[in-house]
Write a protein that holds these residues in place. Sequence first.
Motif, short mmCIF file in Angstrom:
data_model
loop_
_atom_site.label_atom_id
_atom_site.label_comp_id
_atom_site.label_asym_id
_atom_site.label_seq_id
_atom_site.Cartn_x
_atom_site.Cartn_y
_atom_site.Cartn_z
N ILE A 26 14.17 32.66 -5.91
CA ILE A 26 12.97 32.15 -6.69
C ILE A 26 11.86 33.23 -6.75
O ILE A 26 11.28 33.55 -7.70
CB ILE A 26 12.84 30.59 -6.69
N ILE A 27 11.38 33.22 -5.39
CA ILE A 27 10.19 34.15 -5.29
C ILE A 27 10.26 35.55 -5.70
O ILE A 27 9.50 36.11 -6.51
CB ILE A 27 9.90 34.14 -3.73
N ASN A 28 11.53 36.02 -5.49
CA ASN A 28 12.01 37.63 -6.16
C ASN A 28 11.98 37.61 -7.58
O ASN A 28 11.43 38.58 -8.24
CB ASN A 28 12.97 37.87 -5.32
N PHE A 29 12.41 36.49 -8.20
CA PHE A 29 12.50 36.34 -9.57
C PHE A 29 11.08 36.26 -10.13
O PHE A 29 10.85 36.98 -11.31
CB PHE A 29 13.24 35.26 -10.02
N LEU A 30 10.06 35.44 -9.60
CA LEU A 30 8.75 35.34 -10.01
C LEU A 30 7.94 36.67 -9.75
O LEU A 30 7.14 37.11 -10.75
CB LEU A 30 8.14 34.22 -9.31
N GLY A 44 31.10 24.03 -7.99
CA GLY A 44 30.65 23.96 -9.45
C GLY A 44 29.24 23.95 -9.53
O GLY A 44 28.94 23.62 -10.69
N ARG A 45 28.63 23.81 -8.49
CA ARG A 45 27.29 23.61 -8.71
C ARG A 45 26.28 24.93 -8.39
O ARG A 45 26.71 25.43 -7.28
CB ARG A 45 26.82 22.34 -7.70
N TYR A 46 25.22 24.87 -8.85
CA TYR A 46 24.42 26.40 -8.98
C TYR A 46 23.46 25.70 -7.67
O TYR A 46 22.86 25.01 -7.67
CB TYR A 46 23.96 26.77 -10.13
N LEU A 47 23.47 26.65 -6.77
CA LEU A 47 22.52 26.47 -5.78
C LEU A 47 21.54 27.92 -5.69
O LEU A 47 22.35 29.11 -5.55
CB LEU A 47 22.99 26.26 -4.25
N ILE A 48 20.13 27.68 -5.56
CA ILE A 48 19.48 28.92 -5.73
C ILE A 48 18.37 28.93 -4.34
O ILE A 48 17.74 27.89 -4.17
CB ILE A 48 18.66 28.82 -6.83
N ARG A 49 18.65 30.03 -3.84
CA ARG A 49 17.59 30.21 -2.41
C ARG A 49 16.29 30.37 -3.04
O ARG A 49 15.76 30.90 -3.87
CB ARG A 49 18.03 31.44 -1.67
N LYS A 50 15.30 29.96 -2.19
CA LYS A 50 13.85 30.05 -2.31
C LYS A 50 13.41 31.28 -2.47
O LYS A 50 12.65 31.74 -3.24
CB LYS A 50 13.18 29.08 -1.36
N GLY A 62 22.07 37.98 -13.89
CA GLY A 62 21.81 38.54 -12.88
C GLY A 62 20.56 38.53 -12.40
O GLY A 62 20.27 39.19 -11.49
N ARG A 63 19.62 38.22 -13.24
CA ARG A 63 18.23 38.38 -13.10
C ARG A 63 17.60 37.14 -12.12
O ARG A 63 16.75 37.63 -11.28
CB ARG A 63 17.36 38.22 -14.26
#
Length: 60
Positions: free
Chosen positions: A50-54, A41-47, A32-33
């Motif tokens: 990614i910014i929040n993760f960083l 079946g494919r992972y899609l990640i919003r930009k 959940g990080r």
Amino acid sequence: MFEDYPDLFTRRQAQELLHIGKNRILKYIHSGRLRALVLDGRYLIRKQDIINFLRTFPYA
């Protein structure tokens, strides 16, 4: 900084951007990080995710 990047990344594109391997990114997603959508079946990640993760990543 991220203006030239797409709004949605595949798992592999996110791996390349973050310079991490498949197991590591899946670990972040499953814990959940790093938020991700699953479509056909494919992972899609919003930009923005990614910014929040960083922003929350601890730097030494």
